[in-house]
Motif scaffolding. Sequence first.
Motif, PDB file in Angstrom:
ATOM      1  N   GLN A 194       0.852  -1.303  -0.167  1.00 61.49           N
ATOM      2  CA  GLN A 194       0.120  -0.059  -0.064  1.00 61.49           C
ATOM      3  C   GLN A 194       0.910   1.330  -0.019  1.00 61.49           C
ATOM      4  N   VAL A 195       1.908   1.136   0.685  1.00 60.99           N
ATOM      5  CA  VAL A 195       2.869   2.492   0.877  1.00 60.99           C
ATOM      6  C   VAL A 195       3.423   2.492  -0.191  1.00 60.99           C
ATOM      7  N   CYS A 196       4.071   1.722  -1.214  1.00 57.24           N
ATOM      8  CA  CYS A 196       4.656   1.721  -2.522  1.00 57.24           C
ATOM      9  C   CYS A 196       3.494   2.370  -3.525  1.00 57.24           C
ATOM     10  N   LYS A 197       2.444   1.716  -3.475  1.00 58.29           N
ATOM     11  CA  LYS A 197       1.492   2.320  -4.391  1.00 58.29           C
ATOM     12  C   LYS A 197       0.942   3.665  -4.010  1.00 58.29           C
ATOM     13  N   ALA A 198       0.834   4.011  -2.745  1.00 59.73           N
ATOM     14  CA  ALA A 198       0.325   5.403  -2.403  1.00 59.73           C
ATOM     15  C   ALA A 198       1.607   6.357  -3.053  1.00 59.73           C
ATOM     16  N   LEU A 199       2.823   5.879  -3.111  1.00 58.77           N
ATOM     17  CA  LEU A 199       3.936   6.599  -3.274  1.00 58.77           C
ATOM     18  C   LEU A 199       3.919   6.792  -5.012  1.00 58.77           C
ATOM     19  N   GLY A 200       3.201   6.149  -5.804  1.00 56.75           N
ATOM     20  CA  GLY A 200       2.928   6.144  -6.933  1.00 56.75           C
ATOM     21  C   GLY A 200       3.880   5.180  -7.933  1.00 56.75           C
ATOM     22  N   ALA A 201       4.195   4.306  -7.207  1.00 53.38           N
ATOM     23  CA  ALA A 201       5.029   2.983  -7.844  1.00 53.38           C
ATOM     24  C   ALA A 201       3.987   2.285  -8.551  1.00 53.38           C
ATOM     25  N   HIS A 202       4.693   1.410  -9.637  1.00 52.37           N
ATOM     26  CA  HIS A 202       4.120   0.158 -10.003  1.00 52.37           C
ATOM     27  C   HIS A 202       4.636  -1.042  -9.146  1.00 52.37           C
ATOM     28  N   VAL A 203       3.523  -1.741  -8.672  1.00 56.93           N
ATOM     29  CA  VAL A 203       3.726  -2.706  -7.798  1.00 56.93           C
ATOM     30  C   VAL A 203       3.163  -4.109  -8.087  1.00 56.93           C
ATOM     31  N   ALA A 204       4.494  -5.005  -8.451  1.00 59.78           N
ATOM     32  CA  ALA A 204       3.817  -6.481  -8.700  1.00 59.78           C
ATOM     33  C   ALA A 204       4.035  -7.505  -7.364  1.00 59.78           C
ATOM     34  N   VAL A 205       3.175  -8.325  -7.272  1.00 60.69           N
ATOM     35  CA  VAL A 205       3.558  -9.243  -5.998  1.00 60.69           C
ATOM     36  C   VAL A 205       3.241 -10.550  -6.285  1.00 60.69           C
ATOM     37  N   THR A 206       3.696 -11.368  -5.291  1.00 58.31           N
ATOM     38  CA  THR A 206       3.227 -12.652  -5.488  1.00 58.31           C
ATOM     39  C   THR A 206       2.659 -13.003  -3.975  1.00 58.31           C
ATOM     40  N   ALA A 207       1.661 -13.936  -4.258  1.00 59.70           N
ATOM     41  CA  ALA A 207       1.121 -14.357  -2.929  1.00 59.70           C
ATOM     42  C   ALA A 207       0.398 -15.844  -2.922  1.00 59.70           C
ATOM     43  N   GLY A 208       0.000 -16.486  -1.900  1.00 63.59           N
ATOM     44  CA  GLY A 208      -0.825 -17.613  -1.816  1.00 63.59           C
ATOM     45  C   GLY A 208      -2.141 -17.516  -2.508  1.00 63.59           C
ATOM     46  N   PRO A 209      -2.622 -18.665  -2.772  1.00 61.11           N
ATOM     47  CA  PRO A 209      -4.077 -18.693  -3.287  1.00 61.11           C
ATOM     48  C   PRO A 209      -5.283 -17.708  -2.364  1.00 61.11           C
ATOM     49  N   GLN A 210      -5.013 -17.687  -1.350  1.00 55.09           N
ATOM     50  CA  GLN A 210      -6.084 -17.024  -0.333  1.00 55.09           C
ATOM     51  C   GLN A 210      -5.485 -15.561  -0.264  1.00 55.09           C
ATOM     52  N   GLY A 211      -4.382 -15.143  -0.683  1.00 52.11           N
ATOM     53  CA  GLY A 211      -3.845 -13.926  -0.563  1.00 52.11           C
ATOM     54  C   GLY A 211      -4.327 -12.814  -1.687  1.00 52.11           C
ATOM     55  N   VAL A 212      -4.368 -13.645  -2.916  1.00 53.47           N
ATOM     56  CA  VAL A 212      -4.433 -13.109  -4.213  1.00 53.47           C
ATOM     57  C   VAL A 212      -5.524 -12.020  -4.315  1.00 53.47           C
ATOM     58  N   ASP A 213      -6.657 -12.262  -4.030  1.00 54.38           N
ATOM     59  CA  ASP A 213      -7.672 -11.214  -4.084  1.00 54.38           C
ATOM     60  C   ASP A 213      -7.437 -10.080  -3.047  1.00 54.38           C
ATOM     61  N   LEU A 214      -6.779 -10.311  -1.940  1.00 56.98           N
ATOM     62  CA  LEU A 214      -6.593  -9.254  -0.802  1.00 56.98           C
ATOM     63  C   LEU A 214      -5.426  -8.262  -1.475  1.00 56.98           C
ATOM     64  N   CYS A 215      -4.559  -8.915  -2.197  1.00 53.72           N
ATOM     65  CA  CYS A 215      -3.496  -8.113  -2.719  1.00 53.72           C
ATOM     66  C   CYS A 215      -4.095  -7.303  -3.773  1.00 53.72           C
ATOM     67  N   ARG A 216      -4.823  -7.683  -4.606  1.00 55.10           N
ATOM     68  CA  ARG A 216      -5.581  -6.910  -5.741  1.00 55.10           C
ATOM     69  C   ARG A 216      -6.447  -5.730  -5.120  1.00 55.10           C
ATOM     70  N   ARG A 217      -7.105  -6.131  -3.954  1.00 57.22           N
ATOM     71  CA  ARG A 217      -7.981  -4.910  -3.394  1.00 57.22           C
ATOM     72  C   ARG A 217      -7.142  -3.999  -2.783  1.00 57.22           C
ATOM     73  N   LEU A 218      -5.776  -4.202  -2.410  1.00 55.42           N
ATOM     74  CA  LEU A 218      -5.045  -3.350  -1.652  1.00 55.42           C
ATOM     75  C   LEU A 218      -4.184  -2.518  -3.035  1.00 55.42           C
ATOM     76  N   GLY A 219      -4.614  -2.816  -4.112  1.00 58.71           N
ATOM     77  CA  GLY A 219      -4.109  -1.893  -5.151  1.00 58.71           C
ATOM     78  C   GLY A 219      -2.880  -2.462  -5.996  1.00 58.71           C
ATOM     79  N   ALA A 220      -2.692  -3.730  -5.833  1.00 66.07           N
ATOM     80  CA  ALA A 220      -1.502  -4.128  -6.491  1.00 66.07           C
ATOM     81  C   ALA A 220      -1.695  -4.206  -8.032  1.00 66.07           C
ATOM     82  N   ASP A 221      -0.816  -3.930  -8.950  1.00 67.21           N
ATOM     83  CA  ASP A 221      -0.907  -3.852 -10.220  1.00 67.21           C
ATOM     84  C   ASP A 221      -0.963  -4.998 -10.948  1.00 67.21           C
TER      85      ASP A 221
END
Length: 346
Positions: A176-203
Amino acid sequence: MKTAMQAVRNSRFGPAGDVLEYGEVPLPRPPGKGEVLVRQRATSVNPIDCRRRGGYGRALLRLRGIGGFPQILGCDVSGEITAVGPGVSELQVGDAVFGAKSPSVRGTYAQYCLVKAAEVIRKPPELSFAEAAALPYAFLSAWAALTDAGFRAESAAGRRIFLQGGSGGTGVVTLQVCKALGAHVAVTAGPQGVDLCRRLGADEVFDYRTEDFSRHLDQFDFAICLADQSEEAKMISILRPGPGTGYATIVHPLMSLVDTKGLLRGGSEAARTFLRNRRAQKRRHRAYAWSLFRPDRAALELLAELTEKGTVQAVIDRTYPLSATAEAHEYSESGRAKGKIVIEID
Ligand SMILES: NC(=O)c1ccc[n+]([C@@H]2O[C@H](COP(=O)([O-])OP(=O)(O)OC[C@H]3O[C@@H](n4cnc5c(N)ncnc54)[C@H](OP(=O)(O)O)[C@@H]3O)[C@@H](O)[C@H]2O)c1
């Protein structure tokens, strides 16, 4: 006058249910120069607490004078100041504060804890004590890695950042901090975490169990390991050549090598691996770092500012009372938590 408080302590290493004891312990001493005493309202479980309870890092921590028993674990501070030591001018009795202290023998799983005034700042009123306890240690650990990799808040806009482990305690806030600062953010997450990361703004979000992020990502500025160092080569493979790029990890073998092989053998094996890897990245003009949590007041101020604006939010999976800290540890160790496990303190 009050002389005792409720706390959770352990007098040996072992499983949470066997060694974490909730009960009365003496109050900390009055604050010394540059210190404040905080009446804790909440704290959180970080994986380091569970690992230290099992003996992880004992050799290095003993050397730094913070081994030994009984110990009170916990790093996140969230509460009100009840006393200030000499030389503290920026904080006062009654201030609601939050922050994190480095691992110590007198940690934060207690009604009162002593901290350096430099390690806490005023808590934004928008954050509850529980929310404030969910953020600092995890964020400052990942921020140390970002900084060591060469990332700077003032030039963050448009930079391409990869965070491995986006749905963990460190990932949810850093993303969230990296997104708030205007960065492009890619992440990996487990199957239960994928939707959460999208909701938090991951590109871009990849399920690490079924997808290979390195087949899709390229020309990134920074790659930060927050989960599994065995993917180091893949993370480095997505970076563009430097200068101004880098890889850093908060998951490295320094402590465990010293635990298992001793200071000399373990320490020199860790140093050899680190120096070899760093040399390889230096040839590509990239930074390479093994990072550790460190207090960073400016980063904490940035975090407070972004939470005040509502652009960064605490992600709390579950809360437990202080008396149920052993259950909170067991839940953390189950690996099922998404975001943070918070401990509320009456
Ligand atoms: N060096 C330091 O000073 C420092 C400071 C803080 C933390 N740490 C370490 O950093 C790590 C992360 O801390 P945390 O608080 O974020 O832990 P956490 O809350 O337990 O989260 C770990 C996350 O990593 C995910 N994960 C596991 N393997 C992965 C992989 N190969 N790719 C992508 N994601 C993966 C997990 O997802 P699933 O549950 O779905 O598998 C989980 O969401 C821990 O090992 C901790 O000990 C080090």
